[in-house]
Design an enzyme around this catalytic site. Structure first.
Site, PDB file in Angstrom:
ATOM      1  N   SER A   7      -3.961  -3.463  -5.149  1.00 21.53           N
ATOM      2  CA  SER A   7      -2.707  -3.664  -4.455  1.00 21.53           C
ATOM      3  C   SER A   7      -2.067  -5.025  -4.715  1.00 21.53           C
ATOM      4  O   SER A   7      -0.877  -5.185  -4.467  1.00 21.53           O
ATOM      5  CB  SER A   7      -2.936  -3.507  -2.949  1.00 21.53           C
ATOM      6  OG  SER A   7      -3.792  -4.536  -2.461  1.00 21.53           O
ATOM      7  N   SER A  38      -8.585  -4.842  -5.131  1.00 20.52           N
ATOM      8  CA  SER A  38      -7.178  -5.223  -5.290  1.00 20.52           C
ATOM      9  C   SER A  38      -6.920  -6.538  -6.000  1.00 20.52           C
ATOM     10  O   SER A  38      -5.774  -6.857  -6.288  1.00 20.52           O
ATOM     11  CB  SER A  38      -6.485  -5.249  -3.934  1.00 20.52           C
ATOM     12  OG  SER A  38      -6.197  -3.932  -3.561  1.00 20.52           O
ATOM     13  N   LYS A  76      -0.015 -13.596  -2.301  1.00 16.99           N
ATOM     14  CA  LYS A  76       0.281 -12.219  -1.922  1.00 16.99           C
ATOM     15  C   LYS A  76       0.976 -12.192  -0.562  1.00 16.99           C
ATOM     16  O   LYS A  76       0.627 -12.988   0.323  1.00 16.99           O
ATOM     17  CB  LYS A  76      -1.043 -11.447  -1.878  1.00 16.99           C
ATOM     18  CG  LYS A  76      -0.947  -9.950  -1.688  1.00 16.99           C
ATOM     19  CD  LYS A  76      -2.341  -9.328  -1.788  1.00 16.99           C
ATOM     20  CE  LYS A  76      -2.341  -7.820  -1.667  1.00 16.99           C
ATOM     21  NZ  LYS A  76      -3.696  -7.249  -1.854  1.00 16.99           N
TER      22      LYS A  76
HETATM   23  N1  GLN Z   1      -7.312   0.611  -4.164  1.00 20.41           N
HETATM   24  C1  GLN Z   1      -8.118   0.421  -3.004  1.00 20.41           C
HETATM   25  C2  GLN Z   1      -7.450   1.066  -1.825  1.00 20.41           C
HETATM   26  O1  GLN Z   1      -6.453   1.658  -2.022  1.00 20.41           O
HETATM   27  C3  GLN Z   1      -8.352  -1.030  -2.759  1.00 20.41           C
HETATM   28  C4  GLN Z   1      -7.249  -1.723  -2.063  1.00 20.41           C
HETATM   29  C5  GLN Z   1      -7.536  -3.177  -1.796  1.00 20.41           C
HETATM   30  O2  GLN Z   1      -8.491  -3.740  -2.322  1.00 20.41           O
HETATM   31  N2  GLN Z   1      -6.729  -3.773  -0.945  1.00 20.41           N
HETATM   32  O3  GLN Z   1      -7.916   1.002  -0.731  1.00 20.41           O
END
Ligand code: GLN
Length: 477
Positions: A155, A179, A80
């Site tokens: 994400s 994510s 990532k």
């Molecule tokens: N969807 C969650 C958020 O928007 C988790 C994001 C993540 O785990 N980086 O914060």
């Protein structure tokens, strides 16, 4: 784009062992698949073609021997793009870091390389890992290879797509509130968030430091177990990385489930859960019992507060972590500023996207004097009650099952103007980060529109070895 053949590490290693192929050849084929698919899928923001080919070529001669010593010898990987890679752009999906070249490499990535992996690219993500669809990337959304009109989740959407589209057998993502697990669920993959502190966060650009963890995506449990064994363990560069010994995650996989107690929290199967997801997860549970698992009822009474608690704590930490992007120290700097404060304001106005700004404002608000007690402090108190809920649940069971996401994958654009709708989709995953537990997504069905659905298996702190054994037995079904 159709989902490609499922490449696994073992398959590639057995082809190396028999001399059927070489790391150079595997790397070339990987780059060909990326060239053919990435234009549409937008999974990778950067492809490290030359360095990958050179590294692979250097491994060709000794690969037969290397696979006996190095668990990822000659395996192409992507990580990532919020994981720092020395001399390779690390953008976080943000204009703010568009041209940023880190001077060092994240520990998790360094350990992949030391284990013989070949880095072929950096994966697209929601800006600073804030989001659940990869639509918040400043460089355009990634697309779900099962149906390109749909989001791959987020994400870590690009990391999931890179595996689901058959570019690479494994990738790394980060998980602050789901994510890794949610995009794994949307793309039909295994995705593991380790216990908080299991993997060093050194070199992971911080979103919410008390929640962030790095973990793998793969087609099967075995490959995720192997990658975890490589990246886990104490790191002197991260004082929150645990000294707890790293388990043997590969042994005992593929067993049966006799005597295993699976906790089912009724609160996670209540209103708001899509019918197709409910049916898929229930059939997943039924298959576990067919294999000998015993179902026990557990309760998570504070479930109803988790979205509020997460979006207070995560934004509070984010507002503090992102203060460093001021136009002086990293990446982008706005021009035409006449004063220092104008430089800060213009840089942050032009460098950050809407969702990042929304979270900085929310986080600053909940930390401000007068509101600190009402929001931040209260959220911290509920967080510790949630930890107690899980401790009570794990007194009765070995692992807990919930859905990973309350809905199947949705269309690109469907929720992009509705931040709250997206936040609600995080209900089952953020809970786990708040409690610091390990959890894994396992595919458990398909929606009527042909998109994957996943279920979440949750383990106790540092109990990844058992979690992976249960997950692998479940996967055999
Ligand atoms: N969807 C969650 C958020 O928007 C988790 C994001 C993540 O785990 N980086 O914060």
């Amino acid at each position: 784009m159709i989902v490609r053949e499922r490449l696994t590490i073992d398959q590639i290693h057995s082809m190396y062992a028999s001399g059927e192929t070489t790391p150079s050849e595997v790397c070339r084929q990987t780059l060909e698949r990326i060239d053919a698919g990435n234009g549409r899928l937008n999974a990778l923001l950067c492809v490290t073609r030359e360095s990958a080919l050179a590294r692979a070529a250097a491994m060709d001669a000794g690969i037969g021997e290397a696979i006996t010593r190095k668990p990822l010898a000659g395996i192409p990987v992507v990580v990532k793009d919020n994981l720092c890679t020395a001399g390779i752009p690390t953008t976080c999906g943000s204009r703010m870091l568009e041209h940023y070249l880190p001077p060092y490499t994240a520990t998790a990535v360094r350990r992949l390389l030391d284990a013989g992996a070949v880095l072929v690219g950096k994966a697209n993500l929601d800006e600073y890992a804030m989001g659940g669809s990869t639509e918040n990337s400043a460089f355009g959304p990634a697309r779900n290879p099962w149906n390109e009109d749909y989001v791959p989740g987020g994400s870590s959407g690009g990391s999931a797509v890179a595996v689901a589209a058959g570019f690479v057998p494994v990738s790394l993502g980060s998980d602050t509130g789901g994510s890794i697990r949610q995009p794994a669920s949307f793309c039909g993959l295994v995705g593991l968030k380790p216990t908080y502190g299991r993997v060093s966060r050194y070199g992971l650009v911080a979103f919410a430091s008390s929640l962030d963890q790095i973990g793998p995506f793969s087609w099967n449990v075995r490959d995720s177990a192997r990658v975890l064994g490589v990246i886990a363990g104490h790191d002197p560069h991260d004082s929150t990385s645990a000294a707890e010994p790293v388990g043997d995650y590969l042994s005992g996989l593929d067993g049966d489930l006799r005597g295993v107690r699976i906790g089912i929290p009724a609160e996670c199967f209540a209103e708001g859960l899509d019918d197709e997801v409910r049916a898929a997860v229930e059939s997943g549970i039924a298959r576990l019992t067919a294999r000998g698992a015993e179902i026990v009822e557990v309760s998570l009474p504070h479930m109803k507060y988790v979205i509020a608690v997460y979006y207070i704590i995560a934004t509070a930490e984010a507002s503090s972590n992102l203060a460093r992007f001021d136009g002086v120290r990293y990446g982008f700097r706005a021009d035409q500023a006449r004063t220092l404060s104008e430089l800060y304001r213009r840089t942050r106005d032009l460098g950050f996207g809407d969702e990042v700004k929304r979270r900085i404002m929310l986080g600053t608000f909940v930390l401000s004097s007068g509101y600190y007690d009402a929001y931040y402090e209260k959220a911290q108190r509920v967080r510790s009650m949630l930890v107690d809920d899980f401790a009570a649940a794990f007194a009765k069971c070995d692992a807990i099952i919930t859905p990973t996401a309350p809905t199947p994958p949705f269309r690109i654009g469907e929720k992009s103007d509705h931040p709250l709708a997206l936040y609600l989709g995080d209900i089952y995953t953020v809970t786990i980060n708040l409690a610091g537990l390990p959890a894994i997504n396992l595919p458990c069905g398909m929606s009527a529109s042909g998109l994957p659905i996943g279920m979440q298996l949750i383990g106790n702190h540092f109990d990844e070895a058992r979690l992976l054994r249960i997950a692998s037995a479940a996967e055999q079904l």
